[in-house]
Each structure stands twice: as structure tokens, then as C-alpha cells.
Scaffold this motif. Sequence first.
Motif, PDB file in Angstrom:
ATOM      1  N   VAL A 238     -43.456  -6.030 -42.982  1.00 50.54           N
ATOM      2  CA  VAL A 238     -43.173  -7.280 -43.704  1.00 50.54           C
ATOM      3  C   VAL A 238     -44.119  -7.429 -44.886  1.00 50.54           C
ATOM      4  N   ASN A 239     -43.518  -7.671 -46.056  1.00 52.50           N
ATOM      5  CA  ASN A 239     -44.298  -7.963 -47.266  1.00 52.50           C
ATOM      6  C   ASN A 239     -43.996  -9.406 -47.602  1.00 52.50           C
ATOM      7  N   VAL A 240     -45.006 -10.267 -47.582  1.00 47.97           N
ATOM      8  CA  VAL A 240     -44.740 -11.708 -47.755  1.00 47.97           C
ATOM      9  C   VAL A 240     -45.571 -12.273 -48.898  1.00 47.97           C
ATOM     10  N   GLU A 241     -44.858 -12.889 -49.835  1.00 51.32           N
ATOM     11  CA  GLU A 241     -45.520 -13.519 -50.998  1.00 51.32           C
ATOM     12  C   GLU A 241     -45.597 -15.019 -50.764  1.00 51.32           C
ATOM     13  N   PHE A 242     -46.794 -15.573 -50.973  1.00 46.99           N
ATOM     14  CA  PHE A 242     -47.014 -17.000 -50.765  1.00 46.99           C
ATOM     15  C   PHE A 242     -47.101 -17.723 -52.101  1.00 46.99           C
ATOM     16  N   GLU A 243     -46.926 -19.062 -52.031  1.00 50.47           N
ATOM     17  CA  GLU A 243     -47.137 -19.886 -53.222  1.00 50.47           C
ATOM     18  C   GLU A 243     -48.625 -19.931 -53.552  1.00 50.47           C
ATOM     19  N   GLN A 244     -49.459 -19.900 -52.483  1.00 51.19           N
ATOM     20  CA  GLN A 244     -50.904 -20.004 -52.696  1.00 51.19           C
ATOM     21  C   GLN A 244     -51.603 -18.704 -52.269  1.00 51.19           C
ATOM     22  N   ASP A 245     -52.826 -18.510 -52.794  1.00 50.94           N
ATOM     23  CA  ASP A 245     -53.600 -17.335 -52.380  1.00 50.94           C
ATOM     24  C   ASP A 245     -54.147 -17.580 -50.973  1.00 50.94           C
ATOM     25  N   PHE A 246     -54.625 -16.524 -50.371  1.00 53.57           N
ATOM     26  CA  PHE A 246     -55.108 -16.594 -48.996  1.00 53.57           C
ATOM     27  C   PHE A 246     -56.374 -15.763 -48.882  1.00 53.57           C
ATOM     28  N   ASP A 247     -57.117 -16.039 -47.821  1.00 48.43           N
ATOM     29  CA  ASP A 247     -58.291 -15.214 -47.504  1.00 48.43           C
ATOM     30  C   ASP A 247     -57.900 -14.361 -46.301  1.00 48.43           C
ATOM     31  N   LEU A 248     -58.048 -13.052 -46.403  1.00 51.21           N
ATOM     32  CA  LEU A 248     -57.555 -12.157 -45.354  1.00 51.21           C
ATOM     33  C   LEU A 248     -58.210 -12.471 -44.009  1.00 51.21           C
ATOM     34  N   LYS A 249     -59.477 -12.857 -44.038  1.00 49.30           N
ATOM     35  CA  LYS A 249     -60.134 -13.191 -42.759  1.00 49.30           C
ATOM     36  C   LYS A 249     -59.480 -14.434 -42.142  1.00 49.30           C
ATOM     37  N   ASP A 250     -59.137 -15.404 -42.981  1.00 46.21           N
ATOM     38  CA  ASP A 250     -58.465 -16.610 -42.457  1.00 46.21           C
ATOM     39  C   ASP A 250     -57.108 -16.239 -41.839  1.00 46.21           C
ATOM     40  N   VAL A 251     -56.408 -15.303 -42.498  1.00 45.00           N
ATOM     41  CA  VAL A 251     -55.099 -14.866 -41.970  1.00 45.00           C
ATOM     42  C   VAL A 251     -55.286 -14.225 -40.600  1.00 45.00           C
ATOM     43  N   ARG A 252     -56.293 -13.367 -40.491  1.00 44.28           N
ATOM     44  CA  ARG A 252     -56.555 -12.695 -39.212  1.00 44.28           C
ATOM     45  C   ARG A 252     -56.895 -13.719 -38.119  1.00 44.28           C
ATOM     46  N   ASP A 253     -57.749 -14.688 -38.500  1.00 43.89           N
ATOM     47  CA  ASP A 253     -58.136 -15.727 -37.508  1.00 43.89           C
ATOM     48  C   ASP A 253     -56.916 -16.544 -37.081  1.00 43.89           C
ATOM     49  N   LEU A 254     -56.065 -16.847 -38.065  1.00 39.93           N
ATOM     50  CA  LEU A 254     -54.863 -17.645 -37.762  1.00 39.93           C
ATOM     51  C   LEU A 254     -53.948 -16.871 -36.800  1.00 39.93           C
ATOM     52  N   MET A 255     -53.745 -15.599 -37.060  1.00 37.27           N
ATOM     53  CA  MET A 255     -52.889 -14.780 -36.179  1.00 37.27           C
ATOM     54  C   MET A 255     -53.510 -14.681 -34.778  1.00 37.27           C
ATOM     55  N   ALA A 256     -54.818 -14.526 -34.748  1.00 37.72           N
ATOM     56  CA  ALA A 256     -55.500 -14.367 -33.446  1.00 37.72           C
ATOM     57  C   ALA A 256     -55.439 -15.659 -32.634  1.00 37.72           C
ATOM     58  N   ASN A 257     -55.181 -16.774 -33.308  1.00 32.34           N
ATOM     59  CA  ASN A 257     -55.170 -18.074 -32.602  1.00 32.34           C
ATOM     60  C   ASN A 257     -53.795 -18.743 -32.612  1.00 32.34           C
ATOM     61  N   THR A 258     -52.748 -17.948 -32.863  1.00 34.38           N
ATOM     62  CA  THR A 258     -51.392 -18.511 -32.842  1.00 34.38           C
ATOM     63  C   THR A 258     -50.749 -18.263 -31.475  1.00 34.38           C
ATOM     64  N   PRO A 259     -50.275 -19.323 -30.800  1.00 36.48           N
ATOM     65  CA  PRO A 259     -49.628 -19.140 -29.488  1.00 36.48           C
ATOM     66  C   PRO A 259     -48.456 -18.157 -29.583  1.00 36.48           C
ATOM     67  N   GLY A 260     -48.429 -17.192 -28.663  1.00 37.99           N
ATOM     68  CA  GLY A 260     -47.316 -16.236 -28.653  1.00 37.99           C
ATOM     69  C   GLY A 260     -47.558 -15.010 -29.507  1.00 37.99           C
ATOM     70  N   VAL A 261     -48.692 -15.015 -30.255  1.00 31.08           N
ATOM     71  CA  VAL A 261     -49.021 -13.863 -31.107  1.00 31.08           C
ATOM     72  C   VAL A 261     -50.270 -13.170 -30.568  1.00 31.08           C
ATOM     73  N   VAL A 262     -50.248 -11.840 -30.576  1.00 32.52           N
ATOM     74  CA  VAL A 262     -51.452 -11.056 -30.231  1.00 32.52           C
ATOM     75  C   VAL A 262     -51.797 -10.207 -31.453  1.00 32.52           C
ATOM     76  N   LEU A 263     -53.023 -10.355 -31.948  1.00 32.82           N
ATOM     77  CA  LEU A 263     -53.470  -9.554 -33.097  1.00 32.82           C
ATOM     78  C   LEU A 263     -53.982  -8.214 -32.584  1.00 32.82           C
ATOM     79  N   GLN A 264     -53.387  -7.132 -33.067  1.00 32.76           N
ATOM     80  CA  GLN A 264     -53.841  -5.766 -32.718  1.00 32.76           C
ATOM     81  C   GLN A 264     -54.096  -5.061 -34.048  1.00 32.76           C
ATOM     82  N   ASP A 265     -55.318  -5.209 -34.566  1.00 34.31           N
ATOM     83  CA  ASP A 265     -55.544  -4.740 -35.929  1.00 34.31           C
ATOM     84  C   ASP A 265     -56.962  -4.191 -36.077  1.00 34.31           C
ATOM     85  N   ASP A 266     -57.115  -2.912 -35.686  1.00 30.82           N
ATOM     86  CA  ASP A 266     -58.410  -2.243 -35.841  1.00 30.82           C
ATOM     87  C   ASP A 266     -58.128  -0.780 -36.166  1.00 30.82           C
TER      88      ASP A 266
END
Length: 332
Positions: A238-266
Motif C-alpha cells: 500500500v502506497n498512501v498519500e496524506f493531506e498532511q505530513d507525518f513522522d514515521l515514528k508516530d506512524v509506527r507508534d500508532l500502528m503498534a497501539n491500534t486495536p486489531g493491528v500487530v506491528l511486525q517491522d524490524d
Amino acid sequence: MRIAVVGATGLVGGEMLKVLAERQVQITELIPVASERSAGKKITFKGKEYTIVGMKAAIELKPDIAIFSAGGSISLEFAPQFAAVGTIVIDNSSAWRMSPEHKLVVPEINAGLLTKEDKIIANPNCSTIQMVVALAPLHKKYKIKRIVVSTYQSVSGSGIKAVNQMEAERKGEEAEPAYPHAIDKNVLPHIDVFLDNGYTKEEMKMVNETKKIMGDDNIQVTATAVRIPVVGGHSEAVNVEFEQDFDLKDVRDLMANTPGVVLQDDVQNNVYPMPLDAHGKDEVFVGRLRRDETQPNTLNMWIVADNLRKGAATNAVQIAEYLIDQFWSVKA
Ligand code: 2RA
């Protein structure tokens, strides 16, 4: 709760029974439903034997909830008949998904739309569900402008005939072809029928269902849906373009703390989502998070889920759990 599973002998129907048992949904009576051809056959659910019934008998039993996975034409004909006797239908076919009178629900995102008046509720397409579970929190925070998605979909999404074809090809045996080409050692950019615009129905489901579930018709989606010879789950780049910029660490934290989502990224330790690992699980697995350096405010991600579970059976059972909790449970 008197719960009917319509299409109980199919791949998804079988998964629905498994998930209902695993999640210990409060069932006082299970009504397995299938075609008249299968009526009378037995199934075992939580160690107890049940007799499969036909549609007419099931309607007469007036289940509280009927979870359907029996194809669009069956749903169009029989879901209203169940609703007419007071049953709430949760339907896994595409029959009601884009109907303006019917809700298209991923519980983590929009279960709050449901009311006691909803008698036929649509379960989204598997490839849509896993994508929106991961993207919904990002949309809320950064507002999605455009999604470009390529899918790598499990053969099980096409049904048992296609799985049998792949397995027969793997053994060098003949099998009734479910696809116009070989599946094993191949990839097929062809899921469901081709439309006049050159896209397949599967690709347009991702386009249209995403807008409806996220409640935003401004989200632009373009998709390429591909069948690959695996059975454990669907994968999506998935390639996703947002209206606003993002901080990659914030994205990772958000995914790691979203119900139903498991972050597997190392990636330094070869950790990323794969269908072999997702198979049999109910979560959506996200990895390969990285900024698209070719344009601003754009993120690349890799999303994997078991298409028969969160992509179909588990999402439908979670809708049933929500309904039971909201509208049946006796509030303390
Ligand atoms: C597929 N998503 O994978 C479609 C329907 N299950 O074939």
C-alpha cells in the motif's frame, strides 16, 4: 442467542463456526444452514452434533442472528426473508455492501453506526477489511488523499475449487480448473470478472468499499488485485498519500497501539508480515513502513491478514458480538 450460519459447509462458513466456538459467543442454539443437497448432513460444533437444515426450515426457526456466506444471489433472495421474521443478517457477500440503505461494517472502525433498525448488515470484502483496519487510524490523524494498492491474494479467497486446482497442479495431477490458467508457479492479475473500465470487480470493491467504510468519498483509491499460489492469507503493498505530513515514528507508534493491528517491522532482523504467519490469526499485520521518498506526505506499507478470518469470518462474528453486547445483553 439462536445463531444460524448460512453456508455452513463452505470454506468461510466452516471458519465462521470455528471462530464462534473459539470466541465463545453466547449461543443457546446453533442452526447450520446449507443447500437442500446438504440438508440432513451432520456437523460437529463445540463437541455436539448438529443437523444441517435447508433455508426454509432455518427461516421458520427464526434465529436471532444469521451469518451468511453463501453468495450474492442466495443472500439477495433469502436475507430479506430472514429479516422479515426478525432475524438480523450479517452477510459476507457483495450483495448489500454498496446499498445506501445498508451498513458496511468493520467493527474497529464504524460499528457505532449500527442501530436496532439494521436488519441486514454487510461484511466488507476481505482485501478491503485488512487495508482499512490499518489505514483508518492514519486517515483520522493525517487525512488520506490517495491510496495505490497492489494485492497478493490467497487462493482460498476463490474457494475450495481453486485450492484443489493449485494442489493438484503442485502434484502434477489433473483437477477441475477454477481458473483459466495454471495457479501454481504463477501469478494471475485477475480476481473476479473484468469490467468495462479495465478493472476487475475485486479492484473496484477496494475502491468503493474503502470510501464507504471510512466515510469519505474524497479518498482516491486505485488497485491491482493479483492471485498468488498461497493459502494462508492476503498480502497488500500500500502506497498512501496524506493531506498532511507525518513522522514515521508516530506512524509506527500508532500502528503498534491500534486495536486489531500487530506491528511486525524490524527488517534488520528479517521481521515483516507473511501469510504463513498470519494464517489462523485474527489480527491485521503491518510492516515495511517507510516514507515514499518520491513525493511528499506519502507512506509505503505492507499489510497481511488471514482472508478467511479477519477478512471474512472473524469480522462477521465481531459484528455479531457487537450487536449482542449493544442490543441483547442485559445491562448491569
Ligand atoms: C477473493 N476477495 O479473494 C475475493 C473474494 N473472497 O477471491
